[in-house]
Design a protein around this motif. Structure first.
Motif, PDB file in Angstrom:
ATOM      1  N   MET A   1       0.843  -1.179   0.000  1.00 32.87           N
ATOM      2  CA  MET A   1       0.000   0.000   0.000  1.00 32.87           C
ATOM      3  C   MET A   1       0.890   1.245   0.000  1.00 32.87           C
ATOM      4  SD  MET A   1      -2.788   1.353   2.768  1.00 32.87           S
ATOM      5  CE  MET A   1      -4.166   0.500   2.091  1.00 32.87           C
ATOM      6  N   ILE A   2       0.463   2.253  -0.703  1.00 32.29           N
ATOM      7  CA  ILE A   2       1.150   3.543  -0.752  1.00 32.29           C
ATOM      8  C   ILE A   2       0.212   4.597  -0.177  1.00 32.29           C
ATOM      9  CG2 ILE A   2       2.167   5.310  -2.232  1.00 32.29           C
ATOM     10  CD1 ILE A   2       2.768   3.049  -4.236  1.00 32.29           C
ATOM     11  N   THR A   3       0.726   5.367   0.778  1.00 32.42           N
ATOM     12  CA  THR A   3      -0.045   6.440   1.391  1.00 32.42           C
ATOM     13  C   THR A   3       0.675   7.758   1.143  1.00 32.42           C
ATOM     14  OG1 THR A   3      -0.732   4.922   3.131  1.00 32.42           O
ATOM     15  CG2 THR A   3      -1.082   7.264   3.534  1.00 32.42           C
ATOM     16  N   ILE A   4      -0.049   8.742   0.623  1.00 28.40           N
ATOM     17  CA  ILE A   4       0.499  10.078   0.377  1.00 28.40           C
ATOM     18  C   ILE A   4      -0.413  11.085   1.048  1.00 28.40           C
ATOM     19  CG2 ILE A   4       1.135  11.780  -1.383  1.00 28.40           C
ATOM     20  CD1 ILE A   4       1.423   9.392  -3.340  1.00 28.40           C
ATOM     21  N   ASN A   5       0.173  11.888   1.938  1.00 26.05           N
ATOM     22  CA  ASN A   5      -0.609  12.875   2.683  1.00 26.05           C
ATOM     23  C   ASN A   5       0.142  14.188   2.794  1.00 26.05           C
ATOM     24  OD1 ASN A   5      -2.889  11.249   3.545  1.00 26.05           O
ATOM     25  ND2 ASN A   5      -1.448  10.163   4.845  1.00 26.05           N
TER      26      ASN A   5
ATOM     27  N   LEU B   1       6.544  -2.126   1.895  1.00 25.46           N
ATOM     28  CA  LEU B   1       7.289  -3.102   1.113  1.00 25.46           C
ATOM     29  C   LEU B   1       7.408  -4.387   1.937  1.00 25.46           C
ATOM     30  CD1 LEU B   1      10.138  -0.687  -0.016  1.00 25.46           C
ATOM     31  CD2 LEU B   1       8.215  -1.470  -1.402  1.00 25.46           C
ATOM     32  N   PRO B   2       7.802  -5.493   1.339  1.00 21.12           N
ATOM     33  CA  PRO B   2       7.985  -6.708   2.133  1.00 21.12           C
ATOM     34  C   PRO B   2       9.002  -6.496   3.253  1.00 21.12           C
ATOM     35  CG  PRO B   2       8.001  -7.235  -0.202  1.00 21.12           C
ATOM     36  CD  PRO B   2       8.025  -5.735  -0.091  1.00 21.12           C
TER      37      PRO B   2
ATOM     38  N   THR C   1       9.097  -0.599   5.508  1.00 20.68           N
ATOM     39  CA  THR C   1       8.285   0.493   4.974  1.00 20.68           C
ATOM     40  C   THR C   1       9.212   1.623   4.570  1.00 20.68           C
ATOM     41  OG1 THR C   1       6.462  -0.093   6.439  1.00 20.68           O
ATOM     42  CG2 THR C   1       6.393   2.091   5.462  1.00 20.68           C
ATOM     43  N   LEU C   2       9.058   2.108   3.363  1.00 20.46           N
ATOM     44  CA  LEU C   2       9.813   3.249   2.868  1.00 20.46           C
ATOM     45  C   LEU C   2       9.073   4.513   3.274  1.00 20.46           C
ATOM     46  CD1 LEU C   2      11.955   4.636   1.090  1.00 20.46           C
ATOM     47  CD2 LEU C   2      10.463   4.200  -0.862  1.00 20.46           C
ATOM     48  N   LEU C   3       9.764   5.426   3.953  1.00 21.68           N
ATOM     49  CA  LEU C   3       9.157   6.674   4.425  1.00 21.68           C
ATOM     50  C   LEU C   3       9.917   7.861   3.856  1.00 21.68           C
ATOM     51  CD1 LEU C   3       8.976   5.682   8.190  1.00 21.68           C
ATOM     52  CD2 LEU C   3       7.049   5.699   6.594  1.00 21.68           C
ATOM     53  N   THR C   4       9.184   8.856   3.342  1.00 17.44           N
ATOM     54  CA  THR C   4       9.802  10.098   2.894  1.00 17.44           C
ATOM     55  C   THR C   4       8.920  11.276   3.283  1.00 17.44           C
ATOM     56  OG1 THR C   4       8.763  10.193   0.698  1.00 17.44           O
ATOM     57  CG2 THR C   4      10.835   8.979   0.871  1.00 17.44           C
ATOM     58  N   ILE C   5       9.563  12.401   3.518  1.00 16.87           N
ATOM     59  CA  ILE C   5       8.868  13.679   3.715  1.00 16.87           C
ATOM     60  C   ILE C   5       9.601  14.670   2.834  1.00 16.87           C
ATOM     61  CG2 ILE C   5       8.133  15.472   5.322  1.00 16.87           C
ATOM     62  CD1 ILE C   5       8.474  13.384   7.594  1.00 16.87           C
ATOM     63  N   SER C   6       8.861  15.384   1.975  1.00 13.68           N
ATOM     64  CA  SER C   6       9.523  16.236   0.993  1.00 13.68           C
ATOM     65  C   SER C   6       8.764  17.530   0.732  1.00 13.68           C
ATOM     66  CB  SER C   6       9.650  15.475  -0.330  1.00 13.68           C
ATOM     67  OG  SER C   6       8.365  15.193  -0.856  1.00 13.68           O
TER      68      SER C   6
ATOM     69  N   ALA D   1      15.879   2.936   4.193  1.00 14.10           N
ATOM     70  CA  ALA D   1      15.599   1.974   3.126  1.00 14.10           C
ATOM     71  C   ALA D   1      16.219   2.417   1.800  1.00 14.10           C
ATOM     72  CB  ALA D   1      14.087   1.785   2.958  1.00 14.10           C
ATOM     73  N   LEU D   2      16.661   3.662   1.714  1.00 13.15           N
ATOM     74  CA  LEU D   2      17.319   4.178   0.512  1.00 13.15           C
ATOM     75  C   LEU D   2      18.712   4.692   0.862  1.00 13.15           C
ATOM     76  CD1 LEU D   2      14.370   6.110  -1.146  1.00 13.15           C
ATOM     77  CD2 LEU D   2      15.285   3.903  -1.800  1.00 13.15           C
ATOM     78  N   ASP D   3      19.550   4.873  -0.145  1.00 21.80           N
ATOM     79  CA  ASP D   3      20.947   5.236   0.066  1.00 21.80           C
ATOM     80  C   ASP D   3      21.214   6.696  -0.291  1.00 21.80           C
ATOM     81  OD1 ASP D   3      23.662   5.151   0.462  1.00 21.80           O
ATOM     82  OD2 ASP D   3      24.084   3.972  -1.316  1.00 21.80           O
ATOM     83  N   VAL D   4      21.719   7.462   0.669  1.00 20.14           N
ATOM     84  CA  VAL D   4      22.086   8.857   0.444  1.00 20.14           C
ATOM     85  C   VAL D   4      23.472   8.957  -0.192  1.00 20.14           C
ATOM     86  CG1 VAL D   4      22.706  11.000   1.654  1.00 20.14           C
ATOM     87  CG2 VAL D   4      20.648   9.789   2.275  1.00 20.14           C
ATOM     88  N   ASP D   5      24.369   8.047   0.170  1.00 18.89           N
ATOM     89  CA  ASP D   5      25.757   8.126  -0.287  1.00 18.89           C
ATOM     90  C   ASP D   5      25.889   8.186  -1.802  1.00 18.89           C
ATOM     91  OD1 ASP D   5      26.833   8.119   2.280  1.00 18.89           O
ATOM     92  OD2 ASP D   5      26.855   5.935   2.365  1.00 18.89           O
ATOM     93  N   ILE D   6      24.979   7.556  -2.513  1.00 16.54           N
ATOM     94  CA  ILE D   6      25.066   7.526  -3.974  1.00 16.54           C
ATOM     95  C   ILE D   6      25.089   8.933  -4.572  1.00 16.54           C
ATOM     96  CG2 ILE D   6      22.587   7.345  -4.441  1.00 16.54           C
ATOM     97  CD1 ILE D   6      23.354   5.242  -6.602  1.00 16.54           C
TER      98      ILE D   6
END
Length: 102
Positions: free
Chosen positions: A1-5, A21-22, A25-30, A40-45
């Protein structure tokens, strides 16, 4: 499920996204300038690959968070080099970082 608020932080509006995700949970605030996210994601890249570094991505990462509220209140464990231009520092809370780009 994807939630956008929409998410209000001290009167400023951001977008909160939660992607289930299995086993995580991927979380972002932008906003239009940058974002914070869970580990869950890589900043170093964005700091290490020259072609991506040229994009000047404003991003920070917190570790061990499971909710948007935890992401707001957790210290940022990593940040992109470009985010330093906005006064971001490792260890500042996600909320404080977001307010610097509002």
């Amino acid at each position: 499920m994807i939630t956008i608020n929409p998410l209000e932080v001290d009167g400023m509006i951001f977008t909160a996204v939660s992607v289930e995700l299995p086993k995580t949970t991927l979380l972002t605030i932008s906003n239009d300038i940058g974002y914070i996210m869970c580990a869950a994601l890589d900043v170093d890249i964005f700091n290490e690959i020259p072609k991506l570094k040229e994009r000047h991505v404003i991003a920070g990462r917190a570790v061990g968070v499971r909710t948007i509220d935890e992401l707001l209140n957790a210290p940022l464990e990593k940040i992109t080099d470009a985010s330093k231009a906005y006064g971001w520092e490792v260890g500042m809370t996600g909320k404080d970082a977001l307010l610097k780009i509002s």
